[in-house]
Scaffold this motif. Sequence first.
Motif, PDB file in Angstrom:
ATOM      1  N   ASN A   1       0.844  -1.190   0.000  1.00 23.91           N
ATOM      2  CA  ASN A   1       0.000   0.000   0.000  1.00 23.91           C
ATOM      3  C   ASN A   1       0.886   1.249   0.000  1.00 23.91           C
ATOM      4  OD1 ASN A   1      -1.526   2.260   1.351  1.00 23.91           O
ATOM      5  ND2 ASN A   1      -3.170   0.756   1.186  1.00 23.91           N
ATOM      6  N   LYS A   2       0.660   2.152  -0.940  1.00 26.86           N
ATOM      7  CA  LYS A   2       1.536   3.327  -1.071  1.00 26.86           C
ATOM      8  C   LYS A   2       1.324   4.380   0.015  1.00 26.86           C
ATOM      9  CE  LYS A   2      -1.361   5.675  -4.477  1.00 26.86           C
ATOM     10  NZ  LYS A   2      -1.406   6.256  -5.816  1.00 26.86           N
ATOM     11  N   PHE A   3       0.228   4.281   0.761  1.00 22.96           N
ATOM     12  CA  PHE A   3      -0.060   5.253   1.812  1.00 22.96           C
ATOM     13  C   PHE A   3       0.349   4.784   3.202  1.00 22.96           C
ATOM     14  CE2 PHE A   3      -3.256   5.953  -1.537  1.00 22.96           C
ATOM     15  CZ  PHE A   3      -2.904   7.241  -1.893  1.00 22.96           C
ATOM     16  N   ASP A   4       0.389   3.464   3.413  1.00 24.74           N
ATOM     17  CA  ASP A   4       0.665   2.917   4.738  1.00 24.74           C
ATOM     18  C   ASP A   4       1.319   1.550   4.573  1.00 24.74           C
ATOM     19  OD1 ASP A   4       0.660   1.944   7.341  1.00 24.74           O
ATOM     20  OD2 ASP A   4      -1.501   2.106   7.631  1.00 24.74           O
ATOM     21  N   ALA A   5       2.597   1.454   4.948  1.00 23.02           N
ATOM     22  CA  ALA A   5       3.337   0.193   4.815  1.00 23.02           C
ATOM     23  C   ALA A   5       2.741  -0.915   5.686  1.00 23.02           C
ATOM     24  CB  ALA A   5       4.800   0.403   5.184  1.00 23.02           C
ATOM     25  N   PHE A   6       1.958  -0.551   6.704  1.00 21.35           N
ATOM     26  CA  PHE A   6       1.330  -1.532   7.591  1.00 21.35           C
ATOM     27  C   PHE A   6      -0.174  -1.658   7.323  1.00 21.35           C
ATOM     28  CE2 PHE A   6       5.108  -0.158   9.897  1.00 21.35           C
ATOM     29  CZ  PHE A   6       5.680  -1.383  10.200  1.00 21.35           C
ATOM     30  N   ALA A   7      -0.619  -1.235   6.169  1.00 22.05           N
ATOM     31  CA  ALA A   7      -2.056  -1.233   5.845  1.00 22.05           C
ATOM     32  C   ALA A   7      -2.674  -2.618   6.039  1.00 22.05           C
ATOM     33  CB  ALA A   7      -2.270  -0.775   4.410  1.00 22.05           C
ATOM     34  N   VAL A   8      -3.876  -2.603   6.616  1.00 26.17           N
ATOM     35  CA  VAL A   8      -4.647  -3.834   6.827  1.00 26.17           C
ATOM     36  C   VAL A   8      -6.031  -3.592   6.249  1.00 26.17           C
ATOM     37  CG1 VAL A   8      -5.611  -5.431   8.517  1.00 26.17           C
ATOM     38  CG2 VAL A   8      -3.361  -4.400   8.928  1.00 26.17           C
ATOM     39  N   LYS A   9      -6.363  -4.357   5.208  1.00 27.84           N
ATOM     40  CA  LYS A   9      -7.681  -4.169   4.604  1.00 27.84           C
ATOM     41  C   LYS A   9      -8.705  -5.061   5.273  1.00 27.84           C
ATOM     42  CE  LYS A   9      -6.724  -6.926   0.458  1.00 27.84           C
ATOM     43  NZ  LYS A   9      -6.732  -6.861  -1.015  1.00 27.84           N
ATOM     44  N   CYS A  10      -9.946  -4.592   5.281  1.00 28.29           N
ATOM     45  CA  CYS A  10     -11.071  -5.277   5.908  1.00 28.29           C
ATOM     46  C   CYS A  10     -11.960  -5.860   4.812  1.00 28.29           C
ATOM     47  CB  CYS A  10     -11.898  -4.301   6.742  1.00 28.29           C
ATOM     48  SG  CYS A  10     -10.950  -3.436   7.987  1.00 28.29           S
ATOM     49  N   LEU A  11     -12.308  -7.124   4.976  1.00 31.02           N
ATOM     50  CA  LEU A  11     -13.173  -7.798   4.021  1.00 31.02           C
ATOM     51  C   LEU A  11     -14.331  -8.461   4.749  1.00 31.02           C
ATOM     52  CD1 LEU A  11      -9.961  -8.552   3.074  1.00 31.02           C
ATOM     53  CD2 LEU A  11     -11.267  -9.099   1.055  1.00 31.02           C
ATOM     54  N   SER A  12     -15.471  -8.521   4.079  1.00 31.16           N
ATOM     55  CA  SER A  12     -16.645  -9.227   4.571  1.00 31.16           C
ATOM     56  C   SER A  12     -17.221 -10.002   3.396  1.00 31.16           C
ATOM     57  CB  SER A  12     -17.678  -8.237   5.117  1.00 31.16           C
ATOM     58  OG  SER A  12     -18.842  -8.908   5.539  1.00 31.16           O
ATOM     59  N   ASN A  13     -17.304 -11.306   3.542  1.00 31.38           N
ATOM     60  CA  ASN A  13     -17.761 -12.164   2.435  1.00 31.38           C
ATOM     61  C   ASN A  13     -16.988 -11.891   1.156  1.00 31.38           C
ATOM     62  OD1 ASN A  13     -19.724 -13.666   3.826  1.00 31.38           O
ATOM     63  ND2 ASN A  13     -21.183 -11.994   3.618  1.00 31.38           N
ATOM     64  N   GLY A  14     -15.691 -11.658   1.282  1.00 29.45           N
ATOM     65  CA  GLY A  14     -14.837 -11.416   0.128  1.00 29.45           C
ATOM     66  C   GLY A  14     -14.869 -10.001  -0.416  1.00 29.45           C
ATOM     67  N   LEU A  15     -15.738  -9.144   0.123  1.00 27.81           N
ATOM     68  CA  LEU A  15     -15.842  -7.759  -0.338  1.00 27.81           C
ATOM     69  C   LEU A  15     -14.897  -6.866   0.466  1.00 27.81           C
ATOM     70  CD1 LEU A  15     -17.286  -5.512  -2.004  1.00 27.81           C
ATOM     71  CD2 LEU A  15     -18.874  -5.320  -0.094  1.00 27.81           C
ATOM     72  N   HIS A  16     -13.953  -6.243  -0.216  1.00 23.50           N
ATOM     73  CA  HIS A  16     -13.038  -5.297   0.426  1.00 23.50           C
ATOM     74  C   HIS A  16     -13.790  -3.990   0.626  1.00 23.50           C
ATOM     75  CE1 HIS A  16      -9.251  -2.604  -0.151  1.00 23.50           C
ATOM     76  NE2 HIS A  16      -9.678  -2.596   1.097  1.00 23.50           N
ATOM     77  N   PHE A  17     -14.032  -3.632   1.891  1.00 24.95           N
ATOM     78  CA  PHE A  17     -14.861  -2.449   2.148  1.00 24.95           C
ATOM     79  C   PHE A  17     -14.160  -1.328   2.887  1.00 24.95           C
ATOM     80  CE2 PHE A  17     -15.525  -5.170   5.804  1.00 24.95           C
ATOM     81  CZ  PHE A  17     -15.563  -4.304   6.874  1.00 24.95           C
ATOM     82  N   GLY A  18     -12.922  -1.512   3.328  1.00 27.05           N
ATOM     83  CA  GLY A  18     -12.222  -0.449   4.023  1.00 27.05           C
ATOM     84  C   GLY A  18     -10.893  -0.912   4.573  1.00 27.05           C
TER      85      GLY A  18
END
Length: 82
Positions: free
Chosen positions: A43-60
């Motif tokens: 992630n170009k904004f945060d080297a420790f970025a953690v994305k959130c998924l629900s039922n395979g949908l990346h939402f935040g």
Amino acid sequence: MEAKGKIKIIKTEIRGLKHRNVSSILLPKLLKEQLQLLKEPDNKFDAFAVKCLSNGLHFGYIASDNSMQISLILDDCLDYDV
């Protein structure tokens, strides 16, 4: 009998909902499901970025003020509940 793991509770915000087109109507439905957290080290904004998924949908993303802590926890554990 010893506990094999520790329970850690971290309160954080989920960011980027507007950019992912998540409405206030959809969000409660997403949060009722088991969530998955995936590290996004490129992630170009945060080297420790953690994305959130629900039922395979990346939402935040986990808020950047907690992303490093949560990213390190994900490195150390094989199983987690969100």
